[in-house]
Design a protein around this motif. Structure first.
Motif, PDB file in Angstrom:
ATOM      1  N   LEU A 226       0.762  -1.219  -0.066  1.00 27.90           N
ATOM      2  CA  LEU A 226      -0.053   0.108   0.141  1.00 27.90           C
ATOM      3  C   LEU A 226       0.830   1.477   0.071  1.00 27.90           C
ATOM      4  O   LEU A 226       0.524   2.216  -0.899  1.00 27.90           O
ATOM      5  N   GLU A 227       1.837   1.308   0.816  1.00 23.38           N
ATOM      6  CA  GLU A 227       2.771   2.460   0.871  1.00 23.38           C
ATOM      7  C   GLU A 227       3.496   2.762  -0.478  1.00 23.38           C
ATOM      8  O   GLU A 227       3.563   3.718  -1.058  1.00 23.38           O
ATOM      9  N   ALA A 228       3.902   1.556  -1.053  1.00 23.76           N
ATOM     10  CA  ALA A 228       4.648   1.604  -2.491  1.00 23.76           C
ATOM     11  C   ALA A 228       3.430   2.152  -3.530  1.00 23.76           C
ATOM     12  O   ALA A 228       3.789   2.964  -4.246  1.00 23.76           O
ATOM     13  N   LEU A 229       2.054   1.807  -3.451  1.00 23.54           N
ATOM     14  CA  LEU A 229       1.227   2.258  -4.397  1.00 23.54           C
ATOM     15  C   LEU A 229       0.947   3.572  -3.959  1.00 23.54           C
ATOM     16  O   LEU A 229       0.934   4.617  -5.178  1.00 23.54           O
ATOM     17  N   GLN A 230       1.035   4.058  -2.910  1.00 26.26           N
ATOM     18  CA  GLN A 230       0.758   5.615  -2.655  1.00 26.26           C
ATOM     19  C   GLN A 230       1.585   6.263  -3.226  1.00 26.26           C
ATOM     20  O   GLN A 230       1.400   7.338  -3.717  1.00 26.26           O
ATOM     21  N   GLN A 231       2.971   5.893  -3.046  1.00 25.83           N
ATOM     22  CA  GLN A 231       4.151   6.755  -3.471  1.00 25.83           C
ATOM     23  C   GLN A 231       4.057   6.429  -5.257  1.00 25.83           C
ATOM     24  O   GLN A 231       4.650   7.681  -5.677  1.00 25.83           O
ATOM     25  N   TYR A 232       3.718   5.609  -5.604  1.00 25.35           N
ATOM     26  CA  TYR A 232       3.573   5.504  -7.141  1.00 25.35           C
ATOM     27  C   TYR A 232       2.602   6.378  -7.728  1.00 25.35           C
ATOM     28  O   TYR A 232       2.832   7.191  -8.785  1.00 25.35           O
TER      29      TYR A 232
END
Length: 126
Positions: A65-71
């Motif tokens: 989820l954190e990676a998705l938010q940053q993407y």
């Protein structure tokens, strides 16, 4: 070690594991060479839902989820399957594959997980 092109170690392991399928003469010959039946493999206990953490936000889900938010912050859109996100710690996460996996397993996501994805604009999570 190989003999006549056969990996002897692998062959012995196969004989030990398949001991019950060997006939008496084969077992006797192997026993004279010091080969014995392989011990029965113990099975690891099955993982339970409690052992893997709360469904509302397991560690792997939170990282994805954190990676998705940053993407999304960087690109402005949801990632395609090939989308990757380099994290501040240098870890590269395949966020597109992660999102596709979440969609495939959406029936097993908790309410909080689906809500977090819907908040980021993932239409199938809502």
């Amino acid at each position: 070690m190989t003999r006549h092109g056969e990996d002897v170690g692998r062959w012995v392991t196969t004989q030990r594991r398949g001991w019950d399928r060997l006939n008496e003469e084969q077992r006797r010959r192997l026993a004279t060479l010091g080969v014995k039946k392989a011990p029965r493999a113990r099975r690891a206990p099955a993982k339970t839902a409690a052992a893997s953490g709360p469904r509302a936000g397991g560690e792997a889900f939170q990282k994805g989820l954190e990676a998705l938010q940053q993407y999304i912050a960087r690109e402005g859109v949801l990632p395609g399957r090939a989308g990757v996100q380099e994290m501040p710690d240098g870890d590269v996460r395949r966020v597109g594959v992660w999102l596709a996996n979440q969609k495939q397993r959406r029936d097993r996501l908790g309410q909080a997980q689906r809500a977090a994805l819907a908040e980021l604009g993932v239409d199938w999570a809502g």
